[in-house]
Structure formats: structure tokens, C-alpha cells
Motif scaffolding. Sequence first.
Motif, PDB file in Angstrom:
ATOM      1  N   THR A  83       0.805  -1.228   0.000  1.00 46.58           N
ATOM      2  CA  THR A  83       0.000   0.000   0.000  1.00 46.58           C
ATOM      3  C   THR A  83       0.838   1.278   0.000  1.00 46.58           C
ATOM      4  O   THR A  83       0.556   2.201  -0.769  1.00 46.58           O
ATOM      5  N   PRO A  84       1.865   1.418   0.840  1.00 44.90           N
ATOM      6  CA  PRO A  84       2.613   2.686   0.832  1.00 44.90           C
ATOM      7  C   PRO A  84       3.218   3.019  -0.535  1.00 44.90           C
ATOM      8  O   PRO A  84       3.317   4.190  -0.898  1.00 44.90           O
ATOM      9  N   ALA A  86       1.867   1.980  -3.447  1.00 41.16           N
ATOM     10  CA  ALA A  86       0.766   2.206  -4.390  1.00 41.16           C
ATOM     11  C   ALA A  86       0.020   3.501  -4.114  1.00 41.16           C
ATOM     12  O   ALA A  86      -0.608   4.062  -5.014  1.00 41.16           O
ATOM     13  N   VAL A  87       0.050   3.977  -2.867  1.00 45.87           N
ATOM     14  CA  VAL A  87      -0.691   5.182  -2.473  1.00 45.87           C
ATOM     15  C   VAL A  87       0.304   6.147  -1.831  1.00 45.87           C
ATOM     16  O   VAL A  87       0.456   6.171  -0.600  1.00 45.87           O
ATOM     17  N   PRO A  88       0.981   6.951  -2.609  1.00 48.17           N
ATOM     18  CA  PRO A  88       1.986   7.863  -2.043  1.00 48.17           C
ATOM     19  C   PRO A  88       1.412   8.796  -0.981  1.00 48.17           C
ATOM     20  O   PRO A  88       2.124   9.176  -0.043  1.00 48.17           O
ATOM     21  N   GLY A  89       0.125   9.132  -1.107  1.00 45.06           N
ATOM     22  CA  GLY A  89      -0.484  10.014  -0.121  1.00 45.06           C
ATOM     23  C   GLY A  89      -0.537   9.433   1.274  1.00 45.06           C
ATOM     24  O   GLY A  89      -0.760  10.163   2.252  1.00 45.06           O
ATOM     25  N   LEU A  90      -0.338   8.121   1.393  1.00 44.15           N
ATOM     26  CA  LEU A  90      -0.341   7.489   2.713  1.00 44.15           C
ATOM     27  C   LEU A  90       0.918   7.822   3.502  1.00 44.15           C
ATOM     28  O   LEU A  90       0.944   7.664   4.720  1.00 44.15           O
ATOM     29  N   ARG A  91       1.951   8.302   2.833  1.00 51.84           N
ATOM     30  CA  ARG A  91       3.234   8.500   3.519  1.00 51.84           C
ATOM     31  C   ARG A  91       3.125   9.515   4.645  1.00 51.84           C
ATOM     32  O   ARG A  91       3.770   9.376   5.683  1.00 51.84           O
ATOM     33  N   MET A 129      -6.675   4.314 -11.889  1.00 54.56           N
ATOM     34  CA  MET A 129      -5.594   3.895 -12.778  1.00 54.56           C
ATOM     35  C   MET A 129      -4.540   3.036 -12.092  1.00 54.56           C
ATOM     36  O   MET A 129      -3.526   2.742 -12.703  1.00 54.56           O
ATOM     37  N   GLY A 130      -4.747   2.669 -10.863  1.00 52.10           N
ATOM     38  CA  GLY A 130      -3.687   1.978 -10.140  1.00 52.10           C
ATOM     39  C   GLY A 130      -3.388   0.599 -10.695  1.00 52.10           C
ATOM     40  O   GLY A 130      -4.287  -0.101 -11.166  1.00 52.10           O
ATOM     41  N   PRO A 131      -2.136   0.168 -10.636  1.00 54.21           N
ATOM     42  CA  PRO A 131      -1.777  -1.190 -11.073  1.00 54.21           C
ATOM     43  C   PRO A 131      -2.197  -2.220 -10.032  1.00 54.21           C
ATOM     44  O   PRO A 131      -2.471  -1.896  -8.875  1.00 54.21           O
ATOM     45  N   HIS A 132      -2.222  -3.471 -10.469  1.00 56.00           N
ATOM     46  CA  HIS A 132      -2.588  -4.566  -9.559  1.00 56.00           C
ATOM     47  C   HIS A 132      -1.377  -4.910  -8.695  1.00 56.00           C
ATOM     48  O   HIS A 132      -0.610  -5.825  -8.980  1.00 56.00           O
ATOM     49  N   ARG A 133      -1.202  -4.183  -7.613  1.00 57.85           N
ATOM     50  CA  ARG A 133      -0.058  -4.406  -6.727  1.00 57.85           C
ATOM     51  C   ARG A 133      -0.456  -4.987  -5.382  1.00 57.85           C
ATOM     52  O   ARG A 133       0.350  -5.621  -4.731  1.00 57.85           O
ATOM     53  N   CYS A 134      -1.672  -4.714  -4.938  1.00 57.72           N
ATOM     54  CA  CYS A 134      -2.047  -5.005  -3.554  1.00 57.72           C
ATOM     55  C   CYS A 134      -3.286  -5.895  -3.519  1.00 57.72           C
ATOM     56  O   CYS A 134      -4.242  -5.654  -4.259  1.00 57.72           O
ATOM     57  N   PRO A 135      -3.300  -6.888  -2.662  1.00 61.68           N
ATOM     58  CA  PRO A 135      -4.481  -7.731  -2.560  1.00 61.68           C
ATOM     59  C   PRO A 135      -5.599  -7.038  -1.793  1.00 61.68           C
ATOM     60  O   PRO A 135      -5.348  -6.167  -0.955  1.00 61.68           O
TER      61      PRO A 135
END
Length: 258
Positions: A83-84, A86-91, A129-135
Motif C-alpha cells: 500500500t505505501p 501504491a498510495v503515495p499520499g499514505l506516507r 488507474m492503479g496497477p494490480h499491486r495489492c491484494p
Amino acid sequence: MALEVTWWGHATCTVEDSGVRVLTDPLFARRFAHLRRRRGDLPPAQAAVADVVLVSHLHSDHLHLPSLAKLADGTRLLVPRGTPRAVPGLRRAAARLAVTEVAPGDEVKAGDVVIRVVPALHDGRRLPMGPHRCPALGYVVHGSHDTYFAGDTGLFDDMAGEVGRVDMALLPVGGWGPYLGPGHLDATRAAEALVALRPRAAIPIHYGTYWPVGMDAVRPHEFHTPGEEFARKASILAPEVTVHRLEHCRSVRPEAAR
């Protein structure tokens, strides 16, 4: 110690068990994107008080950064692995929260409860538009009771085996639009999940809170009635399961039955 479950709306619940407060998919917005809160007052500030926060997947109505900003510093936050990145805003949130990345099969201890991570059948990307990175994930909270939070999921093979025997199931039964695609439970499929899981009790969630702006007159029954329809279908397919259909910001303490 008694289990208490509070439904704040959408997929946001507090599960309090053995002195530990577990908050699921916090969403405390009156309006975001094209959605507006149509049922229930905004949850009070105490709704954001938690020992552990569970995020099931990266969709913005489940991983809502402004709602995470309401959590106290040091709150433990479980997110899908990756998640971190895939979602830069989480930082920014991660700088003051205790973030743990998890995947199916992981177990995390918090006080006197153990949180077990289970699979979910759902698109876990950060849309659009996110890639399939996280379950996409579900969670089982093991305390004095075993409580399954399904997040957002469709029926999947060996659901009962992955989740295991639970006392309480928090199941999504609707959504925020008039169409539910693959990877979702509607009222009927959620009742079918009860047949597989056989919990002692269930609470319908993820319905009747948010609705797209301008769509109030478009098939409103698909917004208002999934909880009632789930209870009706459950009474036919799984009559041994007690269904608690909560109003927004209301709680239930099911009897211990283990």
C-alpha cells in the motif's frame, strides 16, 4: 468480556472485544468524489478512537486519507501489502501512525486479541488507474468471540475454509451505485455466504450510506433496502443465523455463544 459492534456507516465499524477497539475502513466524510452521505449523521469524534485500524483494500471509500488523518498519533494501522508504494499520499499518515503491511495468512496480536488476515475476491487497486499491486483483504478478529470483517468481496472458493468458524460476520450487502459488478456481495450473495460460513450472527454493512450526487431518484430501493433484503434472504437460507440490522451509529452486544 462481551463483544460490542458499532456500525458507523458504509464499511466502517468498531469491533470492541477483550478491551481492544478495532476500527474497520474508516470513512468519516459527508461528501467525497461524486458521493454524498445520505443516511445517518456523521460519526462522532469517538468513532476515530481505536487501538487497531483495518484497511481492506485501496479504493478511496475504504482507504480514505482524510479519515485516517483523524486517527490519534501512534494508532496501529494494518494495510494490504504494498500500500505505501501504491498510495503515495499514505506516507504523511505513515509518519505518525504505526503502519503494518499484511497479506493473507498473517496474524497480528493487539492486546488480548489476534487479528488474522484472510483473502477477499475484489479488485484491490487504487482506482481509477492503479496497477494490480495489492491484494484485497478480509480480517478475522479473535478475542472472546471470533468476528469476520469481509471488507468488500464476492463469494470465493473455500471461503469457509479461509475464514474458519466465526461467531459474527460483518458482510457487505450493497454499494454506492445501482450496479454491483464482479467481486461484490449483494443481499442474495451475502445470504449465500452465510450458508457457507455458518456464523452465529451477522450484520449487514456497506449499503445505505453514500449515494452518487444526482441519483436520488434512480432506483432508490437499491440504495435503501439491501439490509432488509439480506435479513429476509438469510431467514430462508440460514435461519439459524441471527441477523442484526443496525441503524447508522448504533451498536449491538450479541450474547456470548461459544
